[in-house]
Design a protein around this motif. Structure first.
Motif, PDB file in Angstrom:
ATOM      1  N   UNK A   8       0.823  -1.208   0.000  1.00  0.00           N
ATOM      2  CA  UNK A   8       0.000   0.000   0.000  1.00  0.00           C
ATOM      3  C   UNK A   8       0.856   1.255   0.000  1.00  0.00           C
ATOM      4  N   UNK A   9       2.002   1.209   0.728  1.00  0.00           N
ATOM      5  CA  UNK A   9       2.919   2.353   0.748  1.00  0.00           C
ATOM      6  C   UNK A   9       3.543   2.579  -0.630  1.00  0.00           C
ATOM      7  N   UNK A  10       3.880   1.486  -1.342  1.00  0.00           N
ATOM      8  CA  UNK A  10       4.425   1.634  -2.692  1.00  0.00           C
ATOM      9  C   UNK A  10       3.417   2.309  -3.604  1.00  0.00           C
ATOM     10  N   UNK A  11       2.154   1.871  -3.548  1.00  0.00           N
ATOM     11  CA  UNK A  11       1.119   2.481  -4.385  1.00  0.00           C
ATOM     12  C   UNK A  11       0.932   3.950  -4.037  1.00  0.00           C
ATOM     13  N   UNK A  12       0.855   4.258  -2.747  1.00  0.00           N
ATOM     14  CA  UNK A  12       0.636   5.638  -2.322  1.00  0.00           C
ATOM     15  C   UNK A  12       1.780   6.541  -2.773  1.00  0.00           C
ATOM     16  N   UNK A  13       3.004   6.046  -2.671  1.00  0.00           N
ATOM     17  CA  UNK A  13       4.164   6.857  -3.062  1.00  0.00           C
ATOM     18  C   UNK A  13       4.152   7.135  -4.562  1.00  0.00           C
ATOM     19  N   UNK A  14       3.957   6.100  -5.351  1.00  0.00           N
ATOM     20  CA  UNK A  14       3.934   6.283  -6.809  1.00  0.00           C
ATOM     21  C   UNK A  14       2.790   7.196  -7.234  1.00  0.00           C
ATOM     22  N   UNK A  50      15.714   9.880  -3.117  1.00  0.00           N
ATOM     23  CA  UNK A  50      15.561   8.694  -2.299  1.00  0.00           C
ATOM     24  C   UNK A  50      14.863   9.030  -0.984  1.00  0.00           C
ATOM     25  N   UNK A  51      15.268  10.137  -0.356  1.00  0.00           N
ATOM     26  CA  UNK A  51      14.667  10.520   0.913  1.00  0.00           C
ATOM     27  C   UNK A  51      13.209  10.910   0.782  1.00  0.00           C
ATOM     28  N   UNK A  52      12.867  11.635  -0.285  1.00  0.00           N
ATOM     29  CA  UNK A  52      11.482  12.036  -0.491  1.00  0.00           C
ATOM     30  C   UNK A  52      10.593  10.807  -0.652  1.00  0.00           C
ATOM     31  N   UNK A  53      11.070   9.834  -1.396  1.00  0.00           N
ATOM     32  CA  UNK A  53      10.305   8.599  -1.589  1.00  0.00           C
ATOM     33  C   UNK A  53      10.073   7.898  -0.261  1.00  0.00           C
ATOM     34  N   UNK A  54      11.113   7.797   0.545  1.00  0.00           N
ATOM     35  CA  UNK A  54      10.979   7.116   1.835  1.00  0.00           C
ATOM     36  C   UNK A  54      10.089   7.909   2.789  1.00  0.00           C
ATOM     37  N   UNK A  55      10.169   9.217   2.709  1.00  0.00           N
ATOM     38  CA  UNK A  55       9.328  10.042   3.583  1.00  0.00           C
ATOM     39  C   UNK A  55       7.852   9.776   3.306  1.00  0.00           C
ATOM     40  N   UNK A 108       2.993   6.468   4.771  1.00  0.00           N
ATOM     41  CA  UNK A 108       1.865   5.670   4.278  1.00  0.00           C
ATOM     42  C   UNK A 108       1.853   4.293   4.928  1.00  0.00           C
ATOM     43  N   UNK A 109       3.022   3.684   5.082  1.00  0.00           N
ATOM     44  CA  UNK A 109       3.079   2.358   5.709  1.00  0.00           C
ATOM     45  C   UNK A 109       2.551   2.407   7.136  1.00  0.00           C
ATOM     46  N   UNK A 110       2.940   3.429   7.892  1.00  0.00           N
ATOM     47  CA  UNK A 110       2.443   3.551   9.275  1.00  0.00           C
ATOM     48  C   UNK A 110       0.932   3.725   9.287  1.00  0.00           C
ATOM     49  N   UNK A 111       0.395   4.528   8.367  1.00  0.00           N
ATOM     50  CA  UNK A 111      -1.053   4.762   8.333  1.00  0.00           C
ATOM     51  C   UNK A 111      -1.824   3.503   7.972  1.00  0.00           C
ATOM     52  N   UNK A 112      -1.191   2.538   7.302  1.00  0.00           N
ATOM     53  CA  UNK A 112      -1.871   1.315   6.894  1.00  0.00           C
ATOM     54  C   UNK A 112      -1.777   0.199   7.931  1.00  0.00           C
ATOM     55  N   UNK A 113      -0.890   0.360   8.915  1.00  0.00           N
ATOM     56  CA  UNK A 113      -0.745  -0.688   9.922  1.00  0.00           C
ATOM     57  C   UNK A 113      -2.049  -0.956  10.679  1.00  0.00           C
ATOM     58  N   UNK A 114      -2.848   0.066  11.081  1.00  0.00           N
ATOM     59  CA  UNK A 114      -4.128  -0.243  11.759  1.00  0.00           C
ATOM     60  C   UNK A 114      -5.038  -1.144  10.936  1.00  0.00           C
ATOM     61  N   UNK A 115      -5.020  -1.010   9.631  1.00  0.00           N
ATOM     62  CA  UNK A 115      -5.831  -1.894   8.787  1.00  0.00           C
ATOM     63  C   UNK A 115      -5.285  -3.323   8.846  1.00  0.00           C
ATOM     64  N   UNK A 116      -3.953  -3.456   8.825  1.00  0.00           N
ATOM     65  CA  UNK A 116      -3.358  -4.791   8.919  1.00  0.00           C
ATOM     66  C   UNK A 116      -3.655  -5.422  10.270  1.00  0.00           C
ATOM     67  N   UNK A 117      -3.594  -4.648  11.345  1.00  0.00           N
ATOM     68  CA  UNK A 117      -3.899  -5.180  12.686  1.00  0.00           C
ATOM     69  C   UNK A 117      -5.351  -5.621  12.758  1.00  0.00           C
ATOM     70  N   UNK A 118      -6.250  -4.787  12.230  1.00  0.00           N
ATOM     71  CA  UNK A 118      -7.675  -5.134  12.269  1.00  0.00           C
ATOM     72  C   UNK A 118      -7.939  -6.406  11.469  1.00  0.00           C
TER      73      UNK A 118
END
Length: 765
Positions: free
Chosen positions: A657-663, A733-738, A743-753
């Motif tokens: 999900x983070x890859x999609x959001x970044x692209x 590189x830094x902008x992509x990771x930022x 995005x990855x952190x924001x998606x973790x609650x969905x993975x936990x649920x």
């Protein structure tokens, strides 16, 4: 220390062995530092290693040698003689210059006097007898002239030099200079004492120029040369190493202090980072023989990743001390493996700098993981009550098991991301993304090149032939088309050996035309000038035996040494005995580039655009990295499918999900995708997988959610600073990771649920 967390005998021996290995790394690092092992400041270390033919590689080598260890300074101001003398004196005192180009306007009269009858300017070759007579009279009666009625009554060598060797450089008050809108810039150029990447020499040269500018505040100075770009890159790399490394360390330390409130816990969290750096630094240095400062700047991001393992360990220890540590190790090991996969893919790239960075970070991660696994179980710091309060509050940020609105919104955003990527995503392989030089320095370099009309060595034609005469004829055949492109403004300039050394056929034709002029025009010149009739026989006798000017003879003259880079000789390629020479080219527009490609149609002509070639390599490499990224995702999906089965999508949701959001965001901002964005996505994949693994392994654990949040926050601090780097590659590189890590952190609650929901279904009879 409880029985559940007490290390065994084997673990004690392993901990001692790890301490011994780190001690060896410390001694190795001390030895490397004491020997003054080389630090590499080249941004070009990021460029691909190209596998070219031997002849092309030799050409690249000759051009590099001709340009990299030289410099040009243009100075303007009152009392130019005093300015130039002072500038030279300061450069000599700095021990940064081995020789100056004092003979920049050396006249070739004495060197080429024997060949003057074969070197005929085009204007004289086409002139009639009257024009020859008039030129001879001007040569004889011009005040201050140096006419030689016996050897050169028509001034053949002067005419050839004026047309063939003409350039923007002129002597003004005895000093070489160029004119710019009426103002004169005086030239100081020469050769450096060592490599332009020698930081000690860079510092001495920079200090000398700074002192000169301070002493002559009214004078203007323009710089051109690789050494100035290398010095700017080295200074920037050192500055960013401090700001990124220290800034991220302080930010992370503050974040961790607020969370844990114990110095001992903070020390235990930073210990793996320090051990990881100590393990990675000397081994990387030893493996590659040198260490690029960009590796240190990029390696500062290791702080935001290596600390993950310690965070998960300490959060579990502080918030659930009754749980055995054995429950934690499988997730930590799987997190290490997934991160290593993301980094080690870069080892397959042909970019030496990126391979070094990947090696440094991979070794650092291994060192940090081993420190957590072998040492941290021995430390049992007392928890602070604030840690539990923060974890409890943070744990409230969870998604309900049944929340169709949130899942629907997530699905909608996913569809929009896919549409955005499919319709707007573009690529950008511009080589300028690797240029960290300040805009002011780039402007100075371009201005100097324009004023001096000097080649940049970024474009050239390579011409081969079996014999020297044939080679010169082929160069002459190309000259007409190149001259037309220059006259029409499509090509700024060009330069080749046949401009100074005509082919044998041309030299023979020139000699015959001179003999004709001596028969028809010289008698009239002698009569009108009142010279002795006997002079005619003396002058004609000098035409009886005229040597042929060869390339070797020309290059042996002082004025011909500047053309040495154009001559590749006959031994450039072991497989072919052909002779080879270069035609260096200036700036070319699209019309000229198409014409140059047509000129390279014969097999004996090769057109090389170094910038376009390297950009093409970057594009190919970008495609390779994209393929590696897809393969990594597919491979990890299979691995997680075997381990987690129906819960595998929970592991993959945060990273993918983070890859999609970044692209999608890059597409929305109209930012072209570069190689370094893809490398950033590899890092996002590795870090996001850690979050996915632990959130799926322990979906209800407040300690795991706290560790994931702290891990993402610390990584955001490290990579957030990289996003503000002035080095374009690190910025991308830094902008992509930022973007990706947020995005990855924001998606973790969905993975936990999702993991909780699947677990509850499995537990329900």
């Amino acid at each position: 220390m409880s029985e559940a967390t007490r290390p065994g005998r084997l673990e004690r021996l392993a901990a001692i062995g790890w301490a011994g290995l780190l001690l060896g790394c410390a001694l190795l690092l001390a030895g490397l530092l004491s020997k003054g092992a080389a630090l590499d400041t080249r941004i070009t270390a990021l460029l691909p290693e190209t596998r070219q033919g031997a002849l092309l590689e030799y050409a690249e080598q000759r051009l590099t040698q001709a340009f990299e260890d030289r410099f040009v300074l243009l100075v303007q101001g009152e009392a130019p003689a005093r300015l130039v003398a002072d500038l030279k004196a300061r450069l000599e005192q700095s021990a940064s210059v081995t020789a100056f180009d004092d003979d920049i306007l050396h006249t070739p009269d004495s060197d080429l006097s024997a060949y003057r009858y074969r070197l005929l300017s085009p204007s004289l070759a086409a002139a009639d007898n009257d024009a020859w007579v008039q030129r001879g009279l001007r040569q004889l009666f011009t005040p201050g002239g140096d006419a030689d009625p016996r050897q050169d009554p028509f001034g053949l060598l002067d005419a050839w030099q004026d047309q063939r060797l003409a350039g923007p450089i002129r002597l003004i008050d005895g000093l070489p200079a160029v004119k710019d809108e009426g103002a004169a810039w005086f030239i100081v150029s020469g050769q450096l004492t060592s490599s332009p990447y020698d930081m000690a020499m860079q510092q001495r040269l920079g200090t000398a120029l700074a002192e000169f500018s301070d002493a002559h505040s009214d004078a203007e100075l323009l710089r051109s040369g690789l050494v100035f770009h290398a010095a700017a890159g080295a200074e920037q790399a050192k500055r960013e190493t401090l700001t990124i490394g220290i800034g991220s360390l302080l930010g992370i330390a503050l974040l961790l202090w607020i969370t844990f409130r114990r110095g001992s816990i903070l020390a235990s969290l930073l210990l793996p980072v320090a051990c990881g750096v100590l393990f990675a630094l000397p081994l990387t240095w030893l493996l590659f023989g040198t260490l690029n400062l960009l590796t240190l700047a990029f390696g500062a991001s290791l702080i935001g990743i290596a600390i993950d393992y310690a965070l998960h360990f300490q959060c579990a220890r502080q918030l659930a001390p009754e749980q055995p540590l054995a429950r934690l190790w499988p997730g930590l090991l799987l997190g290490l493996i997934s991160s290593l996969v993301a980094y080690l893919v870069q080892l397959a790239t042909p970019l030496p700098g990126l391979r070094q960075m990947a090696t440094f970070v991979a070794l650092g991660l291994i060192g940090a993981w081993l420190t957590v696994r072998l040492w941290l179980p021995w430390f049992t710091p007392r928890p602070h009550a604030a840690t539990a309060r923060i974890a409890t509050r943070l744990n409230r940020l969870r998604l309900p098991l049944h929340a169709p609105r949130y899942w629907g919104l997530l699905a909608l955003l996913g569809v929009l991301a896919v549409v955005m990527i499919a319709t707007r995503l573009s690529a950008d392989d511009d080589l300028r993304q690797l240029n960290p030089s300040p805009a002011e320095l780039i402007t100075e370099q371009q201005r100097v090149q324009i004023l001096l009309d000097s080649p940049t060595a970024s474009r050239y034609l390579l011409v081969t032939a079996e014999q020297e005469g044939e080679l010169l004829e082929r160069l002459e055949a190309l000259d007409a088309d190149l001259a037309d492109l220059e006259a029409q403004g499509h090509l700024t300039h060009y330069r080749h050996l046949a401009q100074a050394v005509p082919s044998k056929a041309t030299q023979d034709a020139n000699l015959e035309r001179v003999r004709q002029a001596y028969r028809n025009a010289l008698p009239e010149l002698i009569a009108q000038a009142g010279l002795p009739p006997a002079l005619l026989e003396t002058a004609q006798r000098s035409l009886e035996s005229v040597p042929l000017l060869t390339i070797t003879t020309w290059l042996d003259t002082p004025v011909g040494q500047a053309d040495a880079m154009l001559w590749l000789g006959a031994d450039a390629d072991d497989e072919r005995a052909d002779m080879a020479a270069l035609i260096t080219l200036g700036d070319a527009d699209s019309t000229a580039q198409q014409a140059l490609a047509r000129l390279a149609a014969p097999e004996y002509v090769l057109y090389q655009d170094r910038v376009a070639t390297l950009s093409s390599h970057l594009a190919q490499l970008r495609d390779q990295i994209a393929l590696c990224l897809a393969i990594a995702v597919a491979g990890l999906a299979m691995i997680f499918g075997v381990r987690y089965r129906g819960r595998a999508w929970c592991v993959l949701l945060p990273p993918l999900g983070a890859l999609l959001a970044t692209l999608a965001l890059l597409s929305a901002l109209n930012i072209g995708l570069t190689l370094f964005h893809l490398l950033g996505l590899l890092l996002v994949l590795g870090i996001g997988l850690d979050a996915g693994i632990f959130s799926t392994e322990h979906p209800d654990s407040a300690a795991v959610w706290l560790a994931i949040s702290l891990s993402c926050a610390s990584s955001l601090l490290a990579f957030g600073l990289l996003a503000f780097s002035a080095t374009p590659a690190l910025h991308y590189l830094g902008l992509t990771c930022l973007i990706g890590l947020a995005s990855a952190w924001a998606l973790v609650p969905f993975a936990r649920a999702g993991a909780r929901s699947l677990s509850s279904r499995q537990d329900t009879p």
